[in-house]
Design a protein around this motif. Structure first.
Motif, PDB file in Angstrom:
ATOM      1  N   LEU A 106       0.264  -1.119   0.221  1.00  0.00           N
ATOM      2  CA  LEU A 106       0.133   0.203  -0.216  1.00  0.00           C
ATOM      3  C   LEU A 106       0.925   1.355  -0.060  1.00  0.00           C
ATOM      4  N   TRP A 107       1.910   1.044   0.126  1.00  0.00           N
ATOM      5  CA  TRP A 107       2.817   2.945   1.021  1.00  0.00           C
ATOM      6  C   TRP A 107       3.594   2.963  -0.880  1.00  0.00           C
ATOM      7  N   LEU A 108       3.641   1.439  -1.315  1.00  0.00           N
ATOM      8  CA  LEU A 108       4.135   1.627  -3.022  1.00  0.00           C
ATOM      9  C   LEU A 108       3.129   2.613  -3.625  1.00  0.00           C
ATOM     10  N   THR A 114       6.228  -2.666  -9.578  1.00  0.00           N
ATOM     11  CA  THR A 114       6.742  -4.155  -9.550  1.00  0.00           C
ATOM     12  C   THR A 114       7.967  -4.577  -9.814  1.00  0.00           C
ATOM     13  N   GLU A 115       8.639  -2.393 -10.311  1.00  0.00           N
ATOM     14  CA  GLU A 115      10.292  -2.423 -10.093  1.00  0.00           C
ATOM     15  C   GLU A 115      10.624  -2.622  -8.902  1.00  0.00           C
ATOM     16  N   GLN A 116      10.531  -2.762  -7.891  1.00  0.00           N
ATOM     17  CA  GLN A 116      10.827  -2.182  -6.766  1.00  0.00           C
ATOM     18  C   GLN A 116      10.905  -3.379  -5.890  1.00  0.00           C
ATOM     19  N   PRO A 117      12.241  -3.666  -5.612  1.00  0.00           N
ATOM     20  CA  PRO A 117      12.497  -4.823  -4.484  1.00  0.00           C
ATOM     21  C   PRO A 117      11.078  -4.731  -3.335  1.00  0.00           C
ATOM     22  N   LEU A 118      11.115  -4.030  -2.875  1.00  0.00           N
ATOM     23  CA  LEU A 118      10.286  -3.301  -1.832  1.00  0.00           C
ATOM     24  C   LEU A 118       8.547  -4.801  -1.703  1.00  0.00           C
ATOM     25  N   PHE A 119       7.825  -3.802  -3.092  1.00  0.00           N
ATOM     26  CA  PHE A 119       6.949  -4.617  -3.707  1.00  0.00           C
ATOM     27  C   PHE A 119       7.124  -6.613  -3.173  1.00  0.00           C
ATOM     28  N   TYR A 120       8.598  -7.214  -4.433  1.00  0.00           N
ATOM     29  CA  TYR A 120       8.336  -7.816  -3.612  1.00  0.00           C
ATOM     30  C   TYR A 120       8.412  -8.631  -2.355  1.00  0.00           C
ATOM     31  N   LEU A 121       9.249  -7.794  -1.609  1.00  0.00           N
ATOM     32  CA  LEU A 121       8.982  -8.654   0.153  1.00  0.00           C
ATOM     33  C   LEU A 121       7.724  -8.238   0.230  1.00  0.00           C
TER      34      LEU A 121
END
Length: 320
Positions: A254-256, A275-282
């Motif tokens: 939600l933050w992203l 979807t290109e940011q590591p935090l999304f997959y975490l």
């Protein structure tokens, strides 16, 4: 039926040489103090003539009773079966190798019946064991004290005394015999005491325990602490972890998304896609783990409701 003052449970594996001497010693102590008694010897799959010795002892003294397992199940299984069979007001457990002294029985009985303890554990303050056994034992006992809140010096001492209600209301399985005081406390039997007892050098045979028991002991400690808190409410454990994982994962996602919407609304540089940011997959991983923990909790609840065969052992023969 005669009221029995003391029941003695003796789990054993390949102790044919020591059994006659142990039986005679127990009989002598009981007669000296006027106790009515029974001795339940549980033959845990011995490959020597231990069972024949038990049957011979039963023929000469009906107070000696026996249970013979078809194969070796372990000390916890032997104690559990012995506890189901006994009828004495006080139940004493001791090993069959003569390292535990039956002379301790009268004082243990007094601590239960007159001082009101639910359970009294022996403390072998002076031990006849090599340092390779004593040092790991000290570490194990310290860890168990810290985890359980029960201050005993020697949790694994085989010489213990119980009020009958304790052994009839606890379940000993797997290799949990090391943690009977913890199990008893968990069931509400909180008056637990300790008595310094004599540790005798082994007279016959060799020890049946290796160094692997200390690794098993650590794993069992983790297991019993988990089970003692969450056996009847596993969803509380898995659900709590699931909620935390789901909230952290969902919060990251939600933050992203919020950051992307904000930047778009303010006509700021958007930068990388969500979807290109590591935090999304975490965050996505944490959400999936949270759902899996919820499912694990539901499955654990179903298993705990339907597990009825934990303590079923194949007993080949009995003598009573």
């Amino acid at each position: 039926m005669e009221q029995i003052d003391i029941s003695v449970v003796v789990p054993l594996l390949n102790e044919e040489e020591s059994l006659p001497e142990l039986a005679a010693w127990i009989e002598r102590v009981m007669q000296q103090h006027g106790f009515t008694y029974e001795v339940v010897m549980v033959n845990d799959g011995s490959t020597d003539s231990s069972w024949q010795v038990i049957k011979d002892l039963n023929r000469s003294n009906p107070c000696i009773k026996g249970i013979c397992f078809q194969r070796n199940y372990g000390k916890s299984a032997a104690l559990h079966s012995g506890f189901r069979m006994v009828s004495g007001d006080v139940v004493i457990t001791m090993d069959a190798d003569l390292q535990d002294s039956p002379d301790e029985i009268p004082e243990l009985y007094q601590m239960i019946m007159e001082e009101g303890y639910d359970l009294v554990s022996g403390w072998k303050k002076k031990r006849y064991d090599p340092i390779t056994k004593t040092i790991p034992t000290k570490i194990y006992n310290a860890a168990t004290r810290a985890a359980s809140g029960i201050y005993l010096h020697d949790f694994n001492c085989g010489l213990k005394a119980y009020r009958k209600e304790v052994v009839k209301n606890i379940e000993v399985y797997g290799e949990m015999h090391r943690y009977i005081p913890v199990i008893a406390k968990w069931e509400g039997f909180t008056k637990i005491g300790e008595k310094v007892v004599e540790h005798r050098a082994r007279k016959y045979g060799t020890t049946k325990f290796g160094l692997e028991r200390f690794v098993n002991g650590l794993l069992d400690l983790m297991s019993i602490m988990f089970v003692s808190r969450f056996r009847k409410k596993p969803m509380h454990f898995f659900g709590m972890l699931g909620v935390l994982s789901f909230l952290f994962g969902g919060g990251a996602a939600l933050w992203l998304l919020g950051d992307k919407v904000y930047r778009s609304a303010m006509h700021m540089e958007i930068g990388r896609q969500v979807t290109e940011q590591p935090l999304f997959y975490l965050g996505l991983t944490l959400i999936i783990i949270g759902v899996q923990l919820f499912l694990a909790g539901f499955l654990a609840e179903l298993i705990s409701l339907n597990n009825t065969s934990r303590n079923e052992y194949l007993i080949r023969e009995r003598v009573e």
